[in-house]
Design an enzyme around this catalytic site. Structure first.
Site, PDB file in Angstrom:
ATOM      1  N   CYS A   1       0.861  -1.215  -0.063  1.00  0.00           N
ATOM      2  CA  CYS A   1      -0.035  -0.066   0.125  1.00  0.00           C
ATOM      3  C   CYS A   1       0.888   1.336  -0.103  1.00  0.00           C
ATOM      4  O   CYS A   1       1.530   1.489  -1.021  1.00  0.00           O
ATOM      5  CB  CYS A   1      -0.889  -0.139   1.177  1.00  0.00           C
ATOM      6  SG  CYS A   1      -2.445   1.144   0.983  1.00  0.00           S
TER       7      CYS A   1
ATOM      8  N   HIS B   1      -3.574  -5.290   0.734  1.00  0.00           N
ATOM      9  CA  HIS B   1      -3.235  -5.707   1.957  1.00  0.00           C
ATOM     10  C   HIS B   1      -3.151  -7.374   1.963  1.00  0.00           C
ATOM     11  O   HIS B   1      -4.288  -7.911   2.114  1.00  0.00           O
ATOM     12  CB  HIS B   1      -3.839  -5.166   2.961  1.00  0.00           C
ATOM     13  CG  HIS B   1      -3.574  -3.499   3.249  1.00  0.00           C
ATOM     14  ND1 HIS B   1      -2.800  -3.059   4.055  1.00  0.00           N
ATOM     15  CD2 HIS B   1      -4.234  -2.572   2.686  1.00  0.00           C
ATOM     16  CE1 HIS B   1      -2.903  -1.791   4.121  1.00  0.00           C
ATOM     17  NE2 HIS B   1      -3.406  -1.496   3.171  1.00  0.00           N
TER      18      HIS B   1
ATOM     19  N   GLU C   1      -1.910  -9.074   4.169  1.00  0.00           N
ATOM     20  CA  GLU C   1      -1.766  -9.324   5.670  1.00  0.00           C
ATOM     21  C   GLU C   1      -3.276  -9.803   6.316  1.00  0.00           C
ATOM     22  O   GLU C   1      -3.328 -10.078   7.181  1.00  0.00           O
ATOM     23  CB  GLU C   1      -1.072  -8.583   6.406  1.00  0.00           C
ATOM     24  CG  GLU C   1      -1.517  -7.200   6.735  1.00  0.00           C
ATOM     25  CD  GLU C   1      -1.305  -6.160   5.594  1.00  0.00           C
ATOM     26  OE1 GLU C   1      -0.965  -6.573   4.359  1.00  0.00           O
ATOM     27  OE2 GLU C   1      -1.547  -5.057   5.939  1.00  0.00           O
TER      28      GLU C   1
ATOM     29  N   VAL D   1      -1.214 -14.400  32.216  1.00  0.00           N
ATOM     30  CA  VAL D   1      -0.426 -15.274  31.398  1.00  0.00           C
ATOM     31  C   VAL D   1       1.117 -14.817  31.120  1.00  0.00           C
ATOM     32  O   VAL D   1       1.958 -15.697  31.279  1.00  0.00           O
ATOM     33  CB  VAL D   1      -1.085 -15.253  29.881  1.00  0.00           C
ATOM     34  CG1 VAL D   1      -0.527 -15.864  28.840  1.00  0.00           C
ATOM     35  CG2 VAL D   1      -2.600 -15.439  29.983  1.00  0.00           C
TER      36      VAL D   1
END
Ligand code: XMP
Length: 559
Positions: A129, A215, A217, A272
């Site tokens: 992009c 994109h 991703e 966590v």
């Protein structure tokens, strides 16, 4: 309604933002104060084998997603600001660059551009992009504002080209666009390799430099991963040797080497990040690690006992457990302001932690569960200038006389990778998949002052929410789900009697990073069971409401 209806996130993997700051929130300032380079697991394999793809970050909201997708291909990937000096990049043994998107326009004054090494080192480059427009602009092409902006779905048509970028890639496929500018003139030597209806140059290339206007991703670009895979393996020639097992082994070696015979302390609470970091360090250096568990009394029901049982019984860790409930509750007595609650708890936590730490012999290191989104966030310029909504990250810090070096082995891991490390180390699923829980705990879910009685009410209501959400198999799909004890009372009727009882609110949200969140469309029957159980089983509560506000404009927590 199905379980899937409750989330509108197509990518349900959580990306942690400020969500799970938990105990390390209080120690967070130590890192900034010390100015020392923390020890971290960092890259996957040592020496010449080490390979990294660098994402040059121009500030797109998707930049971290690119890094995640590449790591999912077992290739280590780091996100670095666009002005990172070459010396720092060189240490990572880069195999290629990906240039991210950006809200900027290349032709504006002060627009971020790529450093010259991106082109001069002859490494493969993939611009995405804005990243593609940067390549076009810097290599002599022309980028202009498009007449039509292109957002959302488009169909990509690949030209008659023979490029390794398109191996196993169909001639037409759906892609996801988000741009206003377009390339009017290609730089010399570049060819358009694919187009969409509105973008004559949707992919461009020349030798080992490529640009995508869309994109790859995001999940909406169906074959996006294929492009990334082709780039990383066929063009950058990566091996794909970054795995969680490999990360654990390298981290263990690194921790052993750096700590030597010295001593480390950590704070645990059942969250966590702190659980995984403590377990990893314990595996590396065993008895040399001491964990301090300060029970503020503001944890969920059974949380402290369960956490202790895991670490003591399963892992035989050296734990100092302090039940400081009374101390915290007496400090909180009469405090109603949320920020004062946070600061009071933060300061008290540090005091207790320090008291316990000072009883130990010489300690040299403090282990922290800093994760990659924290690092990215603090590196970004927006973090420094953003307005403070809640003081999550500045509630205390270790006193300056405690000069401990930091160990942050999870510093380069995304949240889901931290969870995988936890599983690899044998932590129970219940702990690894725990929803984020704020450091000030239940105190910020009790509106008004915190008392024993109110805590008991909230713990009981919260327990029911948790049980029912887990029973309905919704726990992992939700970013957080919990009860709030409001400061409202209302009239009700039980049997033949009028009641005047507490109002409990239920909050359940979906989110990827806690920066934004949507209220979860919980099935009505789950809500009905939660409500009916709370009013029947929790004395003093006669009404339950469900919070249907997203963030923004609301926040996730009520205080
Ligand atoms: P908000 O309420 O700001 O919360 O939308 C975003 C995320 O941060 C958590 N949170 C905190 N975590 N200390 C923490 O460690 C805090 O004071 C704190 N306040 C909110 C919240 O649970 C959510 O995940």
């Amino acid at each position: 309604m199905t379980e899937n209806d409750i989330t509108n996130n197509t990518d349900s993997r959580h990306i942690h933002g400020s969500g799970d700051a938990e105990v390390s929130t209080y120690l967070g300032i130590a890192k900034e104060k010390s100015g020392q380079q923390p020890i971290s697991g960092g890259q996957p394999v040592s020496g010449a084998e080490r390979e990294t793809i660098i994402v040059i970050d121009f500030g797109s909201q998707y930049s971290h997603l690119i890094a995640r997708r590449i790591r999912e291909l077992h290739v280590y990937c780091e996100l670095l600001p666009h002005d990172t000096p070459w010396e720092k990049i060189a240490e990572l043994n880069p195999k290629g660059f990906v240039l991210s998107g950006s809200p900027a326009s290349v032709y504006e004054d002060g627009a971020p551009l790529a450093a010259s090494y991106v082109y001069e080192k002859h490494l493969p480059v993939l611009g995405i992009c804005y990243g593609m427009q940067v390549i076009a602009h810097q290599l002599g092409g022309k980028v202009v504002a498009g007449q039509k902006k292109e957002y959302g779905h488009a169909v990509l048509h690949v030209g008659d080209v023979d490029s390794p970028l398109f191996a196993d890639f169909p001639t037409s496929s759906p892609v996801w666009m988000s741009h206003g500018d377009r390339i009017e003139e290609l730089p010399q030597g570049f060819k358009s390799l694919a187009h969409t209806e509105n973008s004559p140059v949707a992919v461009m290339g020349c030798d080992n430099i490529f640009g995508l206007q869309w994109h790859p991703e995001v999940v909406h670009s169906q074959y996006g991963t294929t492009i990334l895979k082709n780039f990383v393996f066929d063009i950058c020639h990566c091996q794909g040797n970054w795995t969680i097992g490999n990360f654990v082994n390298v981290s263990l070696e690194r921790i052993k080497e750096q700590v030597g015979q010295r001593k480390v302390i950590s704070a645990i609470s059942g969250g966590v990040d702190s659980s995984v970091v403590s377990t990893l360090i314990h595996k590396a250096i065993g008895e040399q690690l001491t964990c301090i568990f300060v029970n503020t009394g503001l944890l969920r029901r059974e949380e402290a006992d369960r956490t202790l049982a895991v670490f003591r019984n399963n892992f035989h860790m050296n734990i100092i457990y302090v039940d400081a409930t009374e101390r915290f509750l007496s400090r909180l007595s009469g405090i109603t302001d949320p920020e004062t609650k946070r600061k009071t708890i933060g300061a008290e936590f540090i005091k207790v932690f320090e008291e316990e730490a000072s009883k130990l012999e010489q300690v040299d290191f403090l282990a922290q569960g800093t994760v990659y989104p924290d690092v990215i966030e603090s590196a970004s310029s927006t973090a420094a200038t953003s307005v403070k909504i809640k003081s999550h990250h500045n509630v205390g810090g270790l006193p300056s006389h405690m000069t401990l070096k930091l160990i942050e082995p999870l510093r380069f891991l995304f949240k889901d990778e931290v969870r995988q490390v936890g599983l690899e180390l044998g932590l129970p699923e219940e702990m690894v998949w725990r929803q984020p829980f704020p450091g000030p705990g239940l105190s910020i879910r009790i509106i008004g002052d915190v008392t024993h009685e109110k805590l008991e009410i909230l713990k009981s209501a919260d327990w029911i929410v948790m049980e029912e959400i887990k029973k309905a198999n919704l726990y992992r799909q939700l970013w957080q789900s919990f009860a709030i004890l409001t400061d409202l009372k209302s009239v009700g009727v039980t049997g033949d009697f009028r009641t005047y009882g507490h109002l409990v609110a239920i909050r359940a949200v979906t989110s990827n990073d806690a920066m934004t969140a949507d209220w979860a469309r919980l099935p009505y029957d789950v809500l009905a069971t939660i409500s009916s159980r709370i009013v029947n089983e929790v004395p003093g509560v006669n009404r339950v409401v469900y919070d249907i506000t997203s963030k923004p404009p609301a926040t996730i927590e009520w205080e």
